[in-house]
Design a protein around this motif. Sequence first.
Motif: not given
Length: 80
Positions: A63-71
């Motif tokens: 999930n791109e949004a999940l990656i984004w949130q982790r960043m």
Amino acid sequence: MNCATSLGMLSDYHDGLLGEMESLLVRQHLSECAPCGGVYYELEMIVIKAGELKDECSLTFANEALIWQRMFSPSSQPNT
Ligand SMILES: [Zn+2]
């Protein structure tokens, strides 16, 4: 709306998950805050790129949004 709040809501904003008032506040902040505007631009680029790669390679991306949130969430380091 401050930068931390704005960045925390960016992925939901991008996905259209925010309420009318929230998305208005985020949009307003993005237009007034160059750093956050830049971050949002990069988010869009990441999502577009990930989508292109997915099409080209038939890879399944997380999930791109999940990656984004982790960043952007230092507190949510993965527990390994
Ligand atoms: Zn900002």
